[in-house]
Design an enzyme around this catalytic site. Structure first.
Site, PDB file in Angstrom:
ATOM      1  N   GLU A   1       0.823  -1.250   0.091  1.00  0.00           N
ATOM      2  CA  GLU A   1      -0.085  -0.025   0.061  1.00  0.00           C
ATOM      3  C   GLU A   1       0.746   1.208   0.066  1.00  0.00           C
ATOM      4  OE1 GLU A   1      -2.942  -0.018   3.027  1.00  0.00           O
ATOM      5  OE2 GLU A   1      -3.499  -2.207   2.335  1.00  0.00           O
TER       6      GLU A   1
ATOM      7  N   ASN B   1       2.036  -5.438  -3.121  1.00  0.00           N
ATOM      8  CA  ASN B   1       0.854  -5.613  -2.790  1.00  0.00           C
ATOM      9  C   ASN B   1      -0.089  -4.494  -2.581  1.00  0.00           C
ATOM     10  OD1 ASN B   1      -0.932  -7.973  -1.915  1.00  0.00           O
ATOM     11  ND2 ASN B   1      -0.969  -6.940   0.200  1.00  0.00           N
TER      12      ASN B   1
ATOM     13  N   GLU C   1      -5.743 -11.087  -0.775  1.00  0.00           N
ATOM     14  CA  GLU C   1      -6.753 -10.594   0.541  1.00  0.00           C
ATOM     15  C   GLU C   1      -8.237 -10.630   0.380  1.00  0.00           C
ATOM     16  OE1 GLU C   1      -5.251  -7.239   2.767  1.00  0.00           O
ATOM     17  OE2 GLU C   1      -3.094  -7.791   2.197  1.00  0.00           O
TER      18      GLU C   1
ATOM     19  N   ASP D   1     -12.118 -10.570   0.096  1.00  0.00           N
ATOM     20  CA  ASP D   1     -13.143 -10.713   0.979  1.00  0.00           C
ATOM     21  C   ASP D   1     -14.377  -9.778   0.151  1.00  0.00           C
ATOM     22  OD1 ASP D   1     -12.290  -8.322   2.204  1.00  0.00           O
ATOM     23  OD2 ASP D   1     -11.764  -9.445   4.023  1.00  0.00           O
TER      24      ASP D   1
ATOM     25  N   HIS E   1     -10.215  -6.425  -1.570  1.00  0.00           N
ATOM     26  CA  HIS E   1     -11.239  -6.311  -0.406  1.00  0.00           C
ATOM     27  C   HIS E   1     -12.405  -5.663  -0.968  1.00  0.00           C
ATOM     28  CE1 HIS E   1      -8.590  -7.421   2.955  1.00  0.00           C
ATOM     29  NE2 HIS E   1      -7.808  -6.648   2.408  1.00  0.00           N
TER      30      HIS E   1
HETATM   31  C1  XIL Z   1      -5.543  -5.980   8.949  1.00  0.00           C
HETATM   32  C2  XIL Z   1      -5.810  -7.251   9.541  1.00  0.00           C
HETATM   33  O1  XIL Z   1      -6.887  -8.102   9.037  1.00  0.00           O
HETATM   34  C3  XIL Z   1      -6.334  -6.996  11.151  1.00  0.00           C
HETATM   35  O2  XIL Z   1      -6.617  -8.016  12.016  1.00  0.00           O
HETATM   36  C4  XIL Z   1      -5.620  -5.960  11.687  1.00  0.00           C
HETATM   37  O3  XIL Z   1      -5.978  -5.137  12.700  1.00  0.00           O
HETATM   38  C5  XIL Z   1      -5.404  -4.791  10.698  1.00  0.00           C
HETATM   39  O4  XIL Z   1      -4.857  -5.160   9.554  1.00  0.00           O
HETATM   40  N1  XIL Z   1      -4.578  -4.774   3.848  1.00  0.00           N
HETATM   41  C6  XIL Z   1      -3.589  -5.394   4.489  1.00  0.00           C
HETATM   42  C7  XIL Z   1      -3.732  -6.143   5.565  1.00  0.00           C
HETATM   43  O5  XIL Z   1      -2.602  -5.391   3.874  1.00  0.00           O
HETATM   44  O6  XIL Z   1      -2.473  -6.315   6.218  1.00  0.00           O
HETATM   45  C8  XIL Z   1      -4.921  -5.627   6.509  1.00  0.00           C
HETATM   46  O7  XIL Z   1      -5.032  -6.502   7.469  1.00  0.00           O
HETATM   47  C9  XIL Z   1      -6.203  -5.458   5.782  1.00  0.00           C
HETATM   48  C10 XIL Z   1      -5.754  -4.457   4.864  1.00  0.00           C
END
Ligand code: XIL
Length: 362
Positions: free
Chosen positions: A152, A200, A265, A267, A236
Site C-alpha cells: 500500500e 501488494n 486478501e 473478501d 477487499h
Molecule cells: C488487517 C488485519 O486483518 C487486522 O486484523 C489488523 O487489525 C489490521 O490489518 N490490508 C492489508 C492487511 O494489507 O495487512 C490488513 O490486515 C487489511 C488491509
C-alpha cells in the site's frame, strides 16, 4: 438373500451419503489437481481452536500470517525480533504441506511505537529497514515462498503516500520517486534469492489511476532488472457491483509483462445486522458470483495461479471491526464454519478447470 440385498442397499446409501458429506473434495484437493494455490490469512493465537485448525488444514494449501509478521509483532523493540507466533504458523503450514506467503516488510502503517516516535534520521532508518528485511527474510529463508515486500505505498491517485520510509524523513530516497521501493526489493532478494517478491496493493484491482501507476512502476522495475516477480491484488470488495471486467483486464495486462498476479486478501463484505448476519439472503448469491468470477478470471489467465482470502470464517474476519459493524459476512465459511454459497462457487470454478500434473507443493 433379502437380508444381503438390504445390507448392500444400506452400504450403497451409506457410501453415497459419506461421499457427499465427508468425502467431497476440499478446495485444496481440487486446486492441487490443477497445480493451483488456494490460501487464506490466519492468526497464530487461533491455532488452539480445533475447528479453526481443522478447516484451515483441510481446505487450504497456502497460508499467510494475517498480522504475525507485521512490524508491531515481529520487531517490538529496536533490538528485539520476536519470531514466536510467525514460527507457529510456518510450522503449522509445514506440518500440513502448505505454502506460506509473507506479509509484509515495508508499510507505512501498523508500525511499533519505538519506530514512529524514535525521531530517527534517514541514515538510521535506512539501516533499520535493511536490518529488518535481512533478518526477517533470512529467518524464513526457504520457508516462505513469496513475500509482500512493499504494501500500500500509493494513494487513490497513484501518488506515493507520505511515510516514514518514503519521505518522513524516508530512508534517503525522498524525492527519488519509487527508489525506496526498489531498494526494499533488492534487500529482500539478497536475503533470500529463492523467494518470489511482490508489490501488494489495495483498490488497484480494476483499471483506475492507482492500477495505472502500479503498472507503470512494476513495468519500469522489471525492465531495469529489479528483482520483482509479481503484484498482489488485495481484493477487499465492499460493494456488490465491482468492475469485474476491469479486474480481469488488469490481471491480464500485469501478467502480459511477465509478472505473476496473486489475489492476496479477497473478501466480499455484505450489509449485516447487529449479530453480523447478512441483511438480505440474496446477497449471499451475489457474493458467490463475485468470488466465482474473480477466481475464474484469475485462473484463466496464465500467470495468475494463486487466490487467497483474508480469513476463512466470518467468526474472525476483520471486516466487521474495519467497517464499524456495518458490514460483515465477507468470507466463505459462516461463523459456525459452514460453507457458504461463495465456497461452493470457488470450488466449482476450480473443478471446471482442466487437471494438470499434481502440484509439487502438496
Ligand atoms: C488487517 C488485519 O486483518 C487486522 O486484523 C489488523 O487489525 C489490521 O490489518 N490490508 C492489508 C492487511 O494489507 O495487512 C490488513 O490486515 C487489511 C488491509
Amino acid at each position: 438373500m433379502q437380508v444381503c440385498k438390504g445390507f448392500a442397499h444400506f452400504v450403497l446409501v451409506g457410501s453415497v451419503v459419506l461421499s457427499g458429506v465427508l468425502f467431497a473434495q476440499s478446495l485444496r484437493e481440487v486446486a492441487q489437481e490443477r497445480g493451483l494455490l488456494v490460501g487464506t490469512a490466519a492468526r497464530a493465537y487461533l491455532l488452539s481452536e480445533q475447528q479453526y485448525t481443522a478447516t484451515l488444514a483441510r481446505e487450504y494449501n497456502l497460508l499467510e500470517p494475517e498480522n504475525d509478521l507485521k512490524w508491531q509483532s515481529i520487531h517490538p523493540a529496536r533490538n528485539t525480533f520476536d519470531f514466536v507466533s510467525g514460527d507457529q504458523l510456518v510450522e503449522f503450514a509445514r506440518l500440513h504441506n502448505m505454502e506460506v506467503r509473507g506479509h509484509c516488510l515495508v508499510w507505512g502503517r501498523y508500525l511499533p511505537q519505538w519506530l514512529q516516535d524514535g525521531h530517527f534520521t534517514s541514515s538510521q532508518l535506512r539501516a533499520i529497514l535493511q536490518e529488518h528485511i535481512t533478518k526477517v527474510v533470512g529467518h524464513y529463508k526457504g520457508k516462505i515462498y513469496a513475500w509482500d515486500v512493499v504494501n500500500e505505498a500509493m494513494d487513490e491517485k497513484g501518488q506515493l503516500r507520505p511515510s516514514i520510509w518514503f519521505d518522513q524523513p524516508g530512508i534517503g530516497e525522498a524525492g527519488h520517486g519509487t527508489a525506496y521501493i526498489e531498494q526494499a526489493f533488492r534487500w529482500a532478494h539478497e536475503a533470500d534469492p529463492g523467494a518470489l517478491l511482490f508489490y501488494n496493493e489495495a483498490e488497484g484491482e480494476a483499471m483506475n489511476a492507482k492500477s495505472d501507476a502500479i503498472y507503470a512502476m512494476v513495468r519500469d522495475m522489471k525492465r531495469r532488472g529489479v528483482p520483482i516477480h509479481g503484484v498482489g491484488l488485495q481484493m477487499h470488495i465492499l460493494n456488490l457491483k465491482p468492475d469485474l471486467d476491469g479486474i480481469a483486464a488488469n490481471i491480464r495486462r500485469l501478467t502480459e509483462i511477465g509478472l505473476q498476479v496473486h489475489i492476496t486478501e479477497m473478501d466480499v463484505a455484505l450489509p449485516v445486522d447487529a449479530e453480523g448476519r447478512q441483511r438480505d439472503p440474496a446477497d449471499l448469491q451475489r457474493q458467490a458470483e463475485i468470488y466465482g468470477r474473480v477466481a475464474a478470471d484469475c485462473f484463466s489467465t496464465p500467470g495468475c495461479t494463486t487466490i487467497q482470502t483474508w480469513g476463512f470464517t466470518d467468526k474472525y474476519s476483520w471486516i466487521r471491526s474495519w467497517t464499524r459493524g456495518n458490514k460483515g459476512s465477507a468470507t466463505v465459511f459462516d461463523g459456525e464454519y459452514r460453507p457458504k454459497p461463495a465456497y461452493q462457487a470457488l470450488r466449482s470454478v476450480l473443478r471446471q478447470l482442466p487437471q494438470s500434473t499434481p502440484a509439487s507443493t502438496q
